[in-house]
Motif scaffolding. Structure first.
Motif, short mmCIF file in Angstrom:
data_model
loop_
_atom_site.label_atom_id
_atom_site.label_comp_id
_atom_site.label_asym_id
_atom_site.label_seq_id
_atom_site.Cartn_x
_atom_site.Cartn_y
_atom_site.Cartn_z
N ASN A 67 -7.08 -2.65 -10.48
CA ASN A 67 -7.04 -4.04 -10.94
C ASN A 67 -6.21 -4.13 -12.23
O ASN A 67 -5.38 -5.03 -12.38
CB ASN A 67 -8.46 -4.56 -11.17
CG ASN A 67 -8.52 -6.04 -11.32
OD1 ASN A 67 -7.86 -6.78 -10.60
ND2 ASN A 67 -9.33 -6.50 -12.25
N LYS A 68 -6.41 -3.19 -13.14
CA LYS A 68 -5.63 -3.16 -14.39
C LYS A 68 -4.15 -2.92 -14.08
O LYS A 68 -3.27 -3.56 -14.67
CB LYS A 68 -6.16 -2.08 -15.31
CG LYS A 68 -5.42 -2.00 -16.62
CD LYS A 68 -5.98 -0.93 -17.52
CE LYS A 68 -5.20 -0.85 -18.81
NZ LYS A 68 -5.67 0.24 -19.67
N GLN A 69 -3.86 -2.00 -13.16
CA GLN A 69 -2.48 -1.73 -12.79
C GLN A 69 -1.82 -2.99 -12.20
O GLN A 69 -0.66 -3.28 -12.48
CB GLN A 69 -2.39 -0.57 -11.81
CG GLN A 69 -2.81 0.77 -12.38
CD GLN A 69 -2.03 1.14 -13.63
OE1 GLN A 69 -0.81 1.13 -13.64
NE2 GLN A 69 -2.76 1.46 -14.70
N LEU A 108 -7.26 -7.56 -3.80
CA LEU A 108 -5.98 -7.00 -4.23
C LEU A 108 -5.02 -6.84 -3.06
O LEU A 108 -3.82 -7.11 -3.18
CB LEU A 108 -6.18 -5.66 -4.94
CG LEU A 108 -6.72 -5.72 -6.35
CD1 LEU A 108 -7.01 -4.32 -6.88
CD2 LEU A 108 -5.77 -6.45 -7.27
N MET A 109 -5.54 -6.40 -1.91
CA MET A 109 -4.69 -6.26 -0.73
C MET A 109 -4.08 -7.62 -0.36
O MET A 109 -2.89 -7.71 -0.05
CB MET A 109 -5.48 -5.70 0.46
CG MET A 109 -5.74 -4.23 0.39
SD MET A 109 -4.24 -3.30 0.76
CE MET A 109 -4.85 -1.64 0.61
N ILE A 119 3.39 1.86 -8.95
CA ILE A 119 4.85 1.88 -8.88
C ILE A 119 5.40 2.93 -9.83
O ILE A 119 6.22 3.77 -9.45
CB ILE A 119 5.42 0.48 -9.17
CG1 ILE A 119 4.93 -0.51 -8.12
CG2 ILE A 119 6.95 0.52 -9.23
CD1 ILE A 119 5.12 -1.97 -8.47
N THR A 120 4.95 2.89 -11.07
CA THR A 120 5.25 3.95 -12.03
C THR A 120 4.03 4.86 -12.05
O THR A 120 2.94 4.40 -12.40
CB THR A 120 5.50 3.37 -13.44
OG1 THR A 120 6.58 2.45 -13.38
CG2 THR A 120 5.81 4.47 -14.43
N PRO A 121 4.17 6.11 -11.65
CA PRO A 121 3.02 7.00 -11.53
C PRO A 121 2.17 7.07 -12.80
O PRO A 121 2.70 7.07 -13.91
CB PRO A 121 3.65 8.37 -11.23
CG PRO A 121 4.98 8.04 -10.62
CD PRO A 121 5.43 6.78 -11.32
#
Length: 87
Positions: free
Chosen positions: A58-60, A16-17, A38-40
Motif C-alpha cells: 500500500n505504501k509502495q 490494489l489489484m 517498480i524500483t526494487p
C-alpha cells in the motif's frame, strides 16, 4: 494473525489489484498476478506476514512504486534485475 487482519489484507489486495488494472503491466495477462515494486526494495517484505506485506505494498502504491505483473513477467524482471545488479 487475527481474522480481522486477514480480512483486511484480502480486501486491500483486491483493492490494489483493481486500482492497478487487475492485469499484468507487461503482457496484460489476468492470470497468476503478483505485486511488483517498480524500483526494487529488497526482499525483506516477502518474509512479512500478510497484513504487514499489504501495508508495505500500500505504501509502495502511494509512492508510485507498485505495479502488477503475472508470475512469468515478474520472474523475467527479477532475473534481469539480478543480472544487472553489481555485487
Amino acid at each position: 494473525m487475527g481474522k480481522r487482519q486477514k480480512r483486511w489484507a484480502r480486501e486491500k489486495r483486491v483493492e490494489l489489484m483493481l486500482l492497478l488494472g487487475y492485469c499484468c503491466a507487461q503482457c496484460e495477462s489476468e492470470e497468476n498476478l503478483e505485486f511488483d515494486c517498480i524500483t526494487p526494495q529488497g526482499d525483506y517484505h516477502h518474509k512479512m506476514d500478510t497484513s504487514h506485506r499489504m501495508s508495505f505494498y500500500n505504501k509502495q502504491h502511494r509512492n508510485g512504486n507498485l505495479q502488477v505483473l503475472c508470475s512469468k513477467c515478474h520472474s523475467k524482471k527479477s532475473k534481469l534485475e539480478l543480472e544487472t545488479t553489481p555485487f
